[in-house]
Design a protein around this motif. Structure first.
Motif, PDB file in Angstrom:
ATOM      1  N   LYS A  31      32.480 -19.943  44.789  1.00  0.00           N
ATOM      2  CA  LYS A  31      31.293 -20.443  45.488  1.00  0.00           C
ATOM      3  C   LYS A  31      30.940 -19.439  46.577  1.00  0.00           C
ATOM      4  O   LYS A  31      31.812 -19.049  47.363  1.00  0.00           O
ATOM      5  CB  LYS A  31      31.574 -21.822  46.086  1.00  0.00           C
ATOM      6  CG  LYS A  31      30.319 -22.508  46.628  1.00  0.00           C
ATOM      7  CD  LYS A  31      30.649 -23.950  47.031  1.00  0.00           C
ATOM      8  CE  LYS A  31      29.376 -24.732  47.334  1.00  0.00           C
ATOM      9  NZ  LYS A  31      29.671 -26.145  47.630  1.00  0.00           N
ATOM     10  N   LYS A  33      28.358 -18.963  49.730  1.00  0.00           N
ATOM     11  CA  LYS A  33      27.417 -19.696  50.583  1.00  0.00           C
ATOM     12  C   LYS A  33      26.702 -18.741  51.534  1.00  0.00           C
ATOM     13  O   LYS A  33      27.116 -17.600  51.724  1.00  0.00           O
ATOM     14  CB  LYS A  33      28.179 -20.747  51.417  1.00  0.00           C
ATOM     15  CG  LYS A  33      28.957 -21.766  50.593  1.00  0.00           C
ATOM     16  CD  LYS A  33      29.517 -22.880  51.468  1.00  0.00           C
ATOM     17  CE  LYS A  33      30.484 -22.358  52.501  1.00  0.00           C
ATOM     18  NZ  LYS A  33      31.109 -23.432  53.297  1.00  0.00           N
ATOM     19  N   GLU A  65      25.242 -22.606  39.042  1.00  0.00           N
ATOM     20  CA  GLU A  65      24.326 -23.471  39.801  1.00  0.00           C
ATOM     21  C   GLU A  65      23.873 -22.730  41.058  1.00  0.00           C
ATOM     22  O   GLU A  65      24.695 -22.196  41.798  1.00  0.00           O
ATOM     23  CB  GLU A  65      25.034 -24.773  40.202  1.00  0.00           C
ATOM     24  CG  GLU A  65      25.334 -25.692  39.034  1.00  0.00           C
ATOM     25  CD  GLU A  65      26.100 -26.934  39.470  1.00  0.00           C
ATOM     26  OE1 GLU A  65      26.011 -27.284  40.671  1.00  0.00           O
ATOM     27  OE2 GLU A  65      26.788 -27.534  38.629  1.00  0.00           O
ATOM     28  N   ASN A  67      21.237 -23.221  44.446  1.00  0.00           N
ATOM     29  CA  ASN A  67      20.402 -24.216  45.134  1.00  0.00           C
ATOM     30  C   ASN A  67      18.946 -23.731  45.234  1.00  0.00           C
ATOM     31  O   ASN A  67      18.633 -22.584  44.897  1.00  0.00           O
ATOM     32  CB  ASN A  67      20.991 -24.564  46.508  1.00  0.00           C
ATOM     33  CG  ASN A  67      20.839 -23.442  47.512  1.00  0.00           C
ATOM     34  OD1 ASN A  67      20.573 -22.301  47.154  1.00  0.00           O
ATOM     35  ND2 ASN A  67      21.020 -23.761  48.781  1.00  0.00           N
ATOM     36  N   GLN A  68      18.069 -24.570  45.715  1.00  0.00           N
ATOM     37  CA  GLN A  68      16.629 -24.275  45.692  1.00  0.00           C
ATOM     38  C   GLN A  68      16.254 -23.032  46.477  1.00  0.00           C
ATOM     39  O   GLN A  68      15.369 -22.278  46.079  1.00  0.00           O
ATOM     40  CB  GLN A  68      15.835 -25.476  46.238  1.00  0.00           C
ATOM     41  CG  GLN A  68      15.633 -26.572  45.196  1.00  0.00           C
ATOM     42  CD  GLN A  68      14.671 -27.637  45.690  1.00  0.00           C
ATOM     43  OE1 GLN A  68      14.723 -28.025  46.842  1.00  0.00           O
ATOM     44  NE2 GLN A  68      13.778 -28.092  44.811  1.00  0.00           N
ATOM     45  N   THR A  69      16.928 -22.796  47.589  1.00  0.00           N
ATOM     46  CA  THR A  69      16.602 -21.620  48.408  1.00  0.00           C
ATOM     47  C   THR A  69      17.317 -20.361  47.929  1.00  0.00           C
ATOM     48  O   THR A  69      17.049 -19.267  48.428  1.00  0.00           O
ATOM     49  CB  THR A  69      16.978 -21.874  49.886  1.00  0.00           C
ATOM     50  OG1 THR A  69      18.368 -22.228  49.946  1.00  0.00           O
ATOM     51  CG2 THR A  69      16.136 -22.977  50.487  1.00  0.00           C
ATOM     52  N   SER A  74      27.169 -21.465  42.893  1.00  0.00           N
ATOM     53  CA  SER A  74      28.430 -21.993  42.357  1.00  0.00           C
ATOM     54  C   SER A  74      28.607 -21.413  40.962  1.00  0.00           C
ATOM     55  O   SER A  74      27.699 -21.504  40.125  1.00  0.00           O
ATOM     56  CB  SER A  74      28.388 -23.525  42.287  1.00  0.00           C
ATOM     57  OG  SER A  74      28.257 -24.061  43.575  1.00  0.00           O
TER      58      SER A  74
END
Length: 374
Positions: A31, A33, A65, A67-69, A74
């Motif tokens: 992951k 971030k 995966e 995220n939107q931004t 992931s």
């Protein structure tokens, strides 16, 4: 870096490619971030998204995966599958950016890989396909990764910014990697090179060769630099020229340097004479740094040492690059392997360049469970 039951978690986009490659080989979830979360334009860049799509193409069952931004990724790696694949590389990075990762992954796939990569073959940022062909392929053979079909072929050459190049990389699969003892590079016996030009006068490449030889002839007589001038559809979409030089030692080690012209419309244009002389000096610097593996292939050698059979591997390298230092940290995270590092200084009276580092580790005994049983 944080380790959880869900795998490894990192902050930020630095060394993005390293971590995805090691995650794919080790099978550990990853992951990442806060990918450029404080930037005006946050999230993954187009070339990073293109790299993720490439990993998805050469694996089976990988789950990704975002995220939107685009600031959180992931990654659950699947099985390395291989086979025949095509990929359009993002023009912001050269094919070499993608190929470097594939060289690390290809031996551990289920099926032999044959991949056609399209995009920029030569730029000022990443190792070119020529440099990887001349240095990485012989290095891989030292670890037992060789045989029929091991090749990088430039079908079309494409300069930045518009690309238009095409490269075919083929690699057989291996179940295990053999340990190595690369501790004595030996003296330089010859220098080989390739000067290329596309969408400019063929004379450009000749001028590059002459200027490079004016420097190198002072040190060694056995020099051969050939010229490669692709025409028409094979010459890509942007003009340019460049030079790749490789010094080979008596013990079969390869040290390299390369340089290419600045892309059209970006920065000051470079004269072929200046490019040839600068590239020759870069090669002499690489020879001074020395070792059995050159700067651009340190991480490739260290990965194969890590994955080797449960025996001691040793490789002598020049000063570690910042990229390699971070790669060692990531190897520790994904494989729990620590290298022993010993500095070797030149002996008094010997002209053997700068300090070297002897890298030693015991391999994890990695076995390619993906490989088809024939």
């Amino acid at each position: 870096m944080a380790t959880t039951s869900h795998g490894l978690t990192y902050d930020g986009c630095n060394f993005f490619r390293q971590r995805l490659v090691l995650s794919t080989i080790s099978g550990k979830r990853l992951k990442i971030k806060n990918i450029r979360s404080k930037d005006d334009n946050p999230g993954l860049r187009d070339f990073e998204a293109s790299f993720i799509r490439l990993l998805d193409k050469v694996t089976n069952g990988t789950r990704i995966e975002i995220n939107q931004t685009g600031t959180v990724l992931s990654y659950q790696p699947g099985l390395l599958y291989g086979g025949s694949v095509e990929h359009e590389c993002n023009p912001l990075r050269s094919i070499g950016y993608y190929l470097e990762a594939l060289l690390m992954l290809a031996p551990f796939m289920k099926n032999s890989l044959k991949i056609t990569l399209k995009g920029v073959t030569n730029d000022l940022t990443d190792p070119s396909v020529d440099l990887l062909k001349f240095t990485a392929i012989p290095l891989m053979k030292r670890f037992g990764i060789d045989g029929e079909g091991m090749d990088i072929k430039v079908v079309k050459r494409g300069m930045a910014p518009n690309g238009g190049g095409e490269v075919v990389f083929t690699c057989p699969v291996r179940r295990t990697i053999r340990p190595v003892q690369l501790t004595d590079p030996g003296k330089i016996k010859r220098i080989r090179g390739m000067a290329f030009s596309v969408r400019v006068s063929p004379q450009m490449a000749n001028r590059v060769v002459e200027s490079a030889r004016s420097i190198l002839n002072k040190f060694i007589p056995d020099i051969y630099i050939y010229t490669d001038h692709m025409k028409g559809i094979s010459s890509g979409k942007s003009p340019g020229f460049g030079l790749t030089l490789v010094a080979e030692t008596v013990n079969g080690c390869f040290l390299s340097a390369e340089l290419c012209s600045t892309p059209k419309g970006q920065g000051d244009p470079m004269l072929p004479e200046d490019l040839g002389r600068s590239c020759a000096k870069l090669l002499l610097e690489e020879i001074y740094r020395g070792g059995c593996v050159d700067s651009s292939n340190q991480s490739l050698a260290l990965l194969f040492m890590t994955l080797g059979q449960q025996d001691v591997s040793k490789t002598l390298v020049g000063p570690l690059t910042p990229y390699t230092i971070e790669f060692l940290r990531n190897i520790r995270d994904f494989f729990q392997i620590m290298f022993k590092m010993e500095t070797q200084k030149p002996l008094d009276g010997e002209r053997k360049g700068g300090d070297k580092t002897l890298m030693t580790c015991v391999g994890v005994g990695y076995s390619n469970i993906n490989k088809s049983i024939s």
